[in-house]
Design a protein around this motif. Sequence first.
Motif, PDB file in Angstrom:
ATOM      1  N   ASP A 112      -8.212-101.729  87.477  1.00  0.00           N
ATOM      2  CA  ASP A 112      -8.793-101.076  88.484  1.00  0.00           C
ATOM      3  C   ASP A 112      -8.510-100.015  89.536  1.00  0.00           C
ATOM      4  OD1 ASP A 112      -8.342-102.003  90.539  1.00  0.00           O
ATOM      5  OD2 ASP A 112      -9.474-103.417  89.534  1.00  0.00           O
ATOM      6  N   ALA A 113      -8.279 -99.322  90.284  1.00  0.00           N
ATOM      7  CA  ALA A 113      -8.086 -98.334  91.055  1.00  0.00           C
ATOM      8  C   ALA A 113      -8.627 -98.957  92.468  1.00  0.00           C
ATOM      9  CB  ALA A 113      -8.634 -96.893  91.271  1.00  0.00           C
ATOM     10  N   SER A 114      -8.691-100.313  92.744  1.00  0.00           N
ATOM     11  CA  SER A 114      -9.001-100.546  93.411  1.00  0.00           C
ATOM     12  C   SER A 114      -7.872-100.872  95.007  1.00  0.00           C
ATOM     13  CB  SER A 114      -9.541-102.502  93.303  1.00  0.00           C
ATOM     14  OG  SER A 114      -8.364-102.731  92.893  1.00  0.00           O
ATOM     15  N   THR A 115      -7.110-100.619  95.050  1.00  0.00           N
ATOM     16  CA  THR A 115      -5.260-100.587  95.782  1.00  0.00           C
ATOM     17  C   THR A 115      -5.300 -99.067  96.228  1.00  0.00           C
ATOM     18  OG1 THR A 115      -4.490-100.349  94.113  1.00  0.00           O
ATOM     19  CG2 THR A 115      -4.323-102.216  94.453  1.00  0.00           C
ATOM     20  N   ALA A 116      -6.983 -98.588  95.492  1.00  0.00           N
ATOM     21  CA  ALA A 116      -6.408 -96.593  95.554  1.00  0.00           C
ATOM     22  C   ALA A 116      -6.977 -96.377  97.815  1.00  0.00           C
ATOM     23  CB  ALA A 116      -6.919 -95.804  95.037  1.00  0.00           C
ATOM     24  N   THR A 117      -6.366 -95.812  98.889  1.00  0.00           N
ATOM     25  CA  THR A 117      -7.233 -95.917  99.763  1.00  0.00           C
ATOM     26  C   THR A 117      -7.141 -94.621 100.206  1.00  0.00           C
ATOM     27  OG1 THR A 117      -4.644 -95.238 100.876  1.00  0.00           O
ATOM     28  CG2 THR A 117      -5.399 -97.962 100.844  1.00  0.00           C
ATOM     29  N   ASP A 118      -6.860 -93.574  99.235  1.00  0.00           N
ATOM     30  CA  ASP A 118      -7.301 -92.250  99.683  1.00  0.00           C
ATOM     31  C   ASP A 118      -7.899 -91.317  98.767  1.00  0.00           C
ATOM     32  OD1 ASP A 118      -4.631 -91.475  99.125  1.00  0.00           O
ATOM     33  OD2 ASP A 118      -4.099 -91.406 101.309  1.00  0.00           O
ATOM     34  N   ARG A 119      -8.077 -90.119  98.454  1.00  0.00           N
ATOM     35  CA  ARG A 119      -8.248 -89.250  96.795  1.00  0.00           C
ATOM     36  C   ARG A 119      -6.562 -88.931  96.511  1.00  0.00           C
ATOM     37  NH1 ARG A 119      -7.262 -84.253  95.800  1.00  0.00           N
ATOM     38  NH2 ARG A 119      -9.101 -83.073  94.701  1.00  0.00           N
ATOM     39  N   GLU A 120      -6.050 -88.524  96.957  1.00  0.00           N
ATOM     40  CA  GLU A 120      -4.098 -89.046  96.724  1.00  0.00           C
ATOM     41  C   GLU A 120      -3.962 -89.978  95.771  1.00  0.00           C
ATOM     42  OE1 GLU A 120      -2.952 -85.747  96.151  1.00  0.00           O
ATOM     43  OE2 GLU A 120      -5.114 -85.263  96.982  1.00  0.00           O
ATOM     44  N   SER A 121      -4.501 -91.576  96.321  1.00  0.00           N
ATOM     45  CA  SER A 121      -3.664 -91.977  95.832  1.00  0.00           C
ATOM     46  C   SER A 121      -4.646 -93.090  94.776  1.00  0.00           C
ATOM     47  CB  SER A 121      -3.524 -93.961  97.122  1.00  0.00           C
ATOM     48  OG  SER A 121      -5.198 -94.041  97.200  1.00  0.00           O
ATOM     49  N   TRP A 122      -5.862 -92.394  95.070  1.00  0.00           N
ATOM     50  CA  TRP A 122      -6.793 -92.857  94.204  1.00  0.00           C
ATOM     51  C   TRP A 122      -6.308 -92.056  92.623  1.00  0.00           C
ATOM     52  CZ3 TRP A 122     -10.205 -90.037  91.387  1.00  0.00           C
ATOM     53  CH2 TRP A 122     -11.388 -91.082  89.896  1.00  0.00           C
ATOM     54  N   LEU A 123      -5.905 -90.555  92.874  1.00  0.00           N
ATOM     55  CA  LEU A 123      -6.139 -89.630  91.750  1.00  0.00           C
ATOM     56  C   LEU A 123      -4.531 -90.483  91.236  1.00  0.00           C
ATOM     57  CD1 LEU A 123      -6.456 -86.508  93.099  1.00  0.00           C
ATOM     58  CD2 LEU A 123      -7.883 -87.453  91.750  1.00  0.00           C
ATOM     59  N   ALA A 124      -3.790 -90.960  91.985  1.00  0.00           N
ATOM     60  CA  ALA A 124      -2.399 -90.962  91.186  1.00  0.00           C
ATOM     61  C   ALA A 124      -2.186 -92.642  90.686  1.00  0.00           C
ATOM     62  CB  ALA A 124      -0.788 -91.837  92.820  1.00  0.00           C
ATOM     63  N   ARG A 125      -3.555 -93.852  91.087  1.00  0.00           N
ATOM     64  CA  ARG A 125      -3.489 -94.896  90.305  1.00  0.00           C
ATOM     65  C   ARG A 125      -4.212 -94.485  88.830  1.00  0.00           C
ATOM     66  NH1 ARG A 125      -2.449 -99.029  87.515  1.00  0.00           N
ATOM     67  NH2 ARG A 125      -3.650-100.350  87.619  1.00  0.00           N
ATOM     68  N   MET A 126      -4.886 -93.323  88.892  1.00  0.00           N
ATOM     69  CA  MET A 126      -5.762 -93.277  87.372  1.00  0.00           C
ATOM     70  C   MET A 126      -5.077 -93.042  86.836  1.00  0.00           C
ATOM     71  SD  MET A 126      -9.326 -93.933  87.735  1.00  0.00           S
ATOM     72  CE  MET A 126      -9.996 -93.124  86.831  1.00  0.00           C
ATOM     73  N   GLU A 127      -4.367 -91.765  87.444  1.00  0.00           N
ATOM     74  CA  GLU A 127      -2.891 -91.039  85.933  1.00  0.00           C
ATOM     75  C   GLU A 127      -2.051 -92.247  85.615  1.00  0.00           C
ATOM     76  OE1 GLU A 127       0.806 -87.987  85.890  1.00  0.00           O
ATOM     77  OE2 GLU A 127      -0.242 -88.477  88.263  1.00  0.00           O
ATOM     78  N   GLU A 128      -2.344 -93.654  85.976  1.00  0.00           N
ATOM     79  CA  GLU A 128      -0.944 -94.563  85.553  1.00  0.00           C
ATOM     80  C   GLU A 128      -1.782 -95.267  84.386  1.00  0.00           C
ATOM     81  OE1 GLU A 128      -0.277 -97.154  88.988  1.00  0.00           O
ATOM     82  OE2 GLU A 128       1.021 -95.856  90.323  1.00  0.00           O
ATOM     83  N   ILE A 129      -3.238 -95.773  84.871  1.00  0.00           N
ATOM     84  CA  ILE A 129      -4.103 -96.225  84.290  1.00  0.00           C
ATOM     85  C   ILE A 129      -4.439 -95.597  83.009  1.00  0.00           C
ATOM     86  CG2 ILE A 129      -6.216 -97.304  83.551  1.00  0.00           C
ATOM     87  CD1 ILE A 129      -6.661 -97.436  86.897  1.00  0.00           C
ATOM     88  N   GLY A 130      -4.466 -93.619  82.964  1.00  0.00           N
ATOM     89  CA  GLY A 130      -4.536 -93.286  82.060  1.00  0.00           C
ATOM     90  C   GLY A 130      -2.937 -93.256  80.622  1.00  0.00           C
TER      91      GLY A 130
END
Length: 311
Positions: A10-28
């Motif tokens: 999941d993206a629970s570690t994301a703290t802002d929009r950019e970190s969320w997008l980066a995490r989603m790319e990793e999961i993808g």
Amino acid sequence: MNAVTTDRPDASTATDRESWLARMEEIGEDAGYFEPLGRNHWAFFVDDGPNLLVTFETLDTIRAASPRQMPLGYTYTAGNGWSHLCIIADGPTWYRDDRVYRYFDRLVDEGFLEDFDRVVFYGAGMGGYAACAYSVAAPGATVLALQPRATLDPAFAGWDRRDLAARKLDFGSRYGYAPDMIEGTGRVFLVFDPREREDAMHAALFRAPFVTELHTPHLGDRLDDALSHLGLLTDLLDAVTKGMLSRDYFAQLWRRRRNFGPYLKRLLAIADERGQKKRAAMICRSVTRRLNAPRFRRRLDELEAELGKTP
């Protein structure tokens, strides 16, 4: 009801929009893909089974909905043998973007959607419009749309004064007029509060015989939130993905509203606003017989005292 698989990334570690997008790319990268579609949209695909749930969600809602910061469809399909495709919008785009059109064109050209045994499209509000509009890409698909708009083109829906800024978007070109785009689907379920005038008028534009209206009177214009709090949203997804959804089945689920505080408070407020004291007392008696509801008990005492004084 679907259980959440807690060990799923999941993206629970994301703290802002950019970190969320980066995490989603990793999961993808591990699960399927996470692909930008222009500046304001992304396609997130998880390959996890022979059936496909396509959801239309927004970045802000995904991040705010739970600490996991993952799309509703991702959470729902965890461990149940369904793949998931989420089209994510950043802001009120209404998914009207040439890059989104071309993405669905590509899915059609590649026969991607034909590879799945069953395909279900889901969305609410803006996402409900998109679920209907893009369902044309998957003939035979089932659609579950909460409060869908038919279009925001003022030539067809000038009576809808909500979302006026979105009228500048192009609803007249490809994947535009949602009632036309559902023509190749199998079943379409429209869920809305018929007392919300604009929502009812949009629903009336979907005239096909395979369209089923499911009414939720008095739940208001934040239907996805209300259904989530009622515990009905996941049950609706369960029913539609299993091919069980119907008016009769929905009527069974809808009985749960009788224990839903916001719904009951709204019923009482309407009766009070209209000066319907006998009806308000009847509502309070019903609630206090079934639930521990001090507010309704107090209001019932007041109403009985008032009615007792009426000649």
